[in-house]
Design a protein around this motif. Structure first.
Motif, mmCIF file in Angstrom:
data_model
loop_
_atom_site.group_PDB
_atom_site.id
_atom_site.type_symbol
_atom_site.label_atom_id
_atom_site.label_comp_id
_atom_site.label_asym_id
_atom_site.label_seq_id
_atom_site.Cartn_x
_atom_site.Cartn_y
_atom_site.Cartn_z
ATOM 1 N N THR A 204 17.813 4.640 6.529
ATOM 2 C CA THR A 204 17.518 3.411 7.262
ATOM 3 C C THR A 204 18.334 2.248 6.686
ATOM 4 O OG1 THR A 204 15.751 2.548 5.851
ATOM 5 C CG2 THR A 204 15.138 4.262 7.450
ATOM 6 N N SER A 205 18.171 1.086 7.282
ATOM 7 C CA SER A 205 18.782 -0.131 6.740
ATOM 8 C C SER A 205 17.701 -1.076 6.233
ATOM 9 C CB SER A 205 19.633 -0.823 7.812
ATOM 10 O OG SER A 205 18.866 -1.081 8.977
ATOM 11 N N PHE A 207 14.992 -3.251 4.004
ATOM 12 C CA PHE A 207 14.986 -4.138 2.844
ATOM 13 C C PHE A 207 13.573 -4.273 2.290
ATOM 14 C CE2 PHE A 207 19.036 -5.149 4.635
ATOM 15 C CZ PHE A 207 19.813 -5.602 3.580
ATOM 16 N N GLY A 226 20.008 5.436 2.801
ATOM 17 C CA GLY A 226 20.182 4.305 3.699
ATOM 18 C C GLY A 226 21.279 3.354 3.281
ATOM 19 N N THR A 227 21.542 2.387 4.146
ATOM 20 C CA THR A 227 22.597 1.392 3.938
ATOM 21 C C THR A 227 22.465 0.726 2.574
ATOM 22 O OG1 THR A 227 22.569 0.938 6.303
ATOM 23 C CG2 THR A 227 23.691 -0.645 4.897
ATOM 24 N N ASP A 228 23.545 0.775 1.800
ATOM 25 C CA ASP A 228 23.497 0.230 0.446
ATOM 26 C C ASP A 228 24.131 -1.143 0.388
ATOM 27 O OD1 ASP A 228 22.355 2.386 -1.378
ATOM 28 O OD2 ASP A 228 23.829 3.495 -0.212
ATOM 29 N N THR A 229 23.347 -2.095 -0.044
ATOM 30 C CA THR A 229 23.800 -3.467 -0.201
ATOM 31 C C THR A 229 22.795 -4.188 -1.090
ATOM 32 O OG1 THR A 229 24.587 -5.413 1.023
ATOM 33 C CG2 THR A 229 22.566 -4.379 1.812
ATOM 34 N N LYS A 232 18.728 -3.912 -0.613
ATOM 35 C CA LYS A 232 18.217 -2.750 0.130
ATOM 36 C C LYS A 232 17.069 -2.095 -0.600
ATOM 37 C CE LYS A 232 19.317 1.463 0.207
ATOM 38 N NZ LYS A 232 18.766 2.843 -0.119
ATOM 39 N N GLN A 233 16.131 -1.535 0.155
ATOM 40 C CA GLN A 233 15.008 -0.828 -0.449
ATOM 41 C C GLN A 233 14.363 0.068 0.599
ATOM 42 O OE1 GLN A 233 11.754 -3.202 -1.987
ATOM 43 N NE2 GLN A 233 11.152 -1.607 -3.425
ATOM 44 N N GLU A 234 14.160 1.334 0.236
ATOM 45 C CA GLU A 234 13.506 2.275 1.141
ATOM 46 C C GLU A 234 12.230 2.862 0.553
ATOM 47 O OE1 GLU A 234 16.611 4.312 3.982
ATOM 48 O OE2 GLU A 234 17.226 4.695 1.916
ATOM 49 N N GLU A 258 19.347 2.173 -4.337
ATOM 50 C CA GLU A 258 17.885 2.219 -4.334
ATOM 51 C C GLU A 258 17.271 1.849 -5.670
ATOM 52 O OE1 GLU A 258 14.451 2.219 -2.533
ATOM 53 O OE2 GLU A 258 16.272 2.736 -1.454
#
Length: 327
Positions: A204-205, A207, A226-229, A232-234, A258
């Motif tokens: 996912t993307s 946060f 998921g999208t790394d930036t 970000k948090q899943e 993560e």
């Protein structure tokens, strides 16, 4: 010599023809092993919000001495693309001759990004998930999730797929892939997904934490893809703190991956995270017991892109499906 013919160009369509799940798995596993041996390294990532179209844009680059791959992937994430019927992730890989610095190849990066990301989680499942894993949990149902599902199914004899997505109307697309693989598919809430799944892939993307520690059953393997930036948090920090942690590259994992929140809060330290390459190379045992919760953070390193792009160039040339241009 190829250099005399100009720069090699490998299109998106050609990449789809020449690169399959097996070749991408081998390329990614090999480069993870090279990174852990110190034979390959990634350069610092540049990733920025451009202030237009809600897009994130940046560069991932590196050098693999073992595979002699030098280059950069340029691209990012355009969330509005889903409404245009094109992938949210857009990128191109540029490969350079390590001996001269000359541009060697330009390779379409969209399909390669999808297969290398799926190969990364597949490598983690291969080396860390329980051999008797039967239920696969999918958190996220976007474009990348279909690649993730197919790649995961190559690694274990799954008997069922359970899935959740913040936009339930997207789940039928993932179900179609499960049907194609002959796997029963069930849409469930997140807590129920965690109660059933032996392997969970988050793609996912987000946060904010989507999965909580108390939901995860013993023995689960989780791949956070998921999208790394920054931000970000899943999964929640307590889950990260309680799991045995692995990643593709520690630096990216703790800055844009993560593990960044657990590091910032002091819940974990860098020494708590093991490069997956150490498991591949036999320096770390990986899973130590059946009830252990393992978590792989796929931060998405540039060397993955260079590895699969290099294979795509070699195969395209071998099959006479590459173009040459003079610059």
């Amino acid at each position: 010599m190829e250099a005399e013919k100009g720069v090699v160009v490998v299109s998106e369509a050609t990449c789809e023809e020449v690169i399959d799940r097996a070749s991408s798995f081998t390329a990614v596993e090999s480069v993870f092993a090279a990174m852990a041996r110190g034979d390959a390294y990634n350069f610092p990532v540049v990733r920025e919000a451009i202030g237009h179209a809600d897009a994130l844009y940046g560069f991932k680059s590196g050098f693999d001495r073992a595979g002699m791959s030098l280059g950069v992937k340029s691209g990012g994430y355009w969330p509005g693309n889903v409404n245009l019927g094109i992938p949210n992730h857009q990128s191109t890989v540029f490969l350079f001759d390590p001996d001269t610095g000359r541009l060697k190849a330009m390779v379409g990066g969209n399909y390669l990004t999808a297969v290398r990301t799926a190969a990364s989680s597949a490598v983690s499942i291969n080396h860390l998930a329980r051999k008797d894993a039967k239920v696969l949990g999918m958190v996220g149902a976007g474009h990348q999730s279909k690649f993730q599902l197919r790649a995961a199914a190559d690694q274990r004899d799954f008997e069922k797929v359970v899935a959740w997505n913040p936009h339930p109307e997207m789940l039928p697309g993932l179900k179609a892939v499960a049907d194609e693989l002959g796997l029963p598919f069930e849409s469930v809430e997140r807590e129920e997904l965690c109660a059933q799944a032996d392997v969970i892939i988050t793609i996912t993307s987000a946060f904010e934490a989507l999965l909580m520690k108390e939901w995860i059953k013993p023995g689960t393997h989780i791949a956070c893809m998921g999208t790394d930036t920054k931000g970000k948090q899943e999964v929640d920090t307590a889950l990260v703190e309680s799991a045995t942690l692995f990643t593709d590259e520690i630096v990216q994992s703790i800055t844009i991956g993560e593990n960044q929140h657990a590091i910032e809060s002091g819940a974990i330290s860098e020494s708590d995270i093991t490069p997956i390459g150490d498991v591949i190379n036999g320096k770390h045992p990986g899973r130590s017991h059946a009830d252990e919760i393992t978590l792989f953070d796929g931060a998405g390193v540039g060397l993955q892109d260079l590895a699969v792009a290099s294979v795509a160039v070699d195969l395209a040339l071998e099959k006479d499906q590459a173009q040459h241009v003079s610059l």
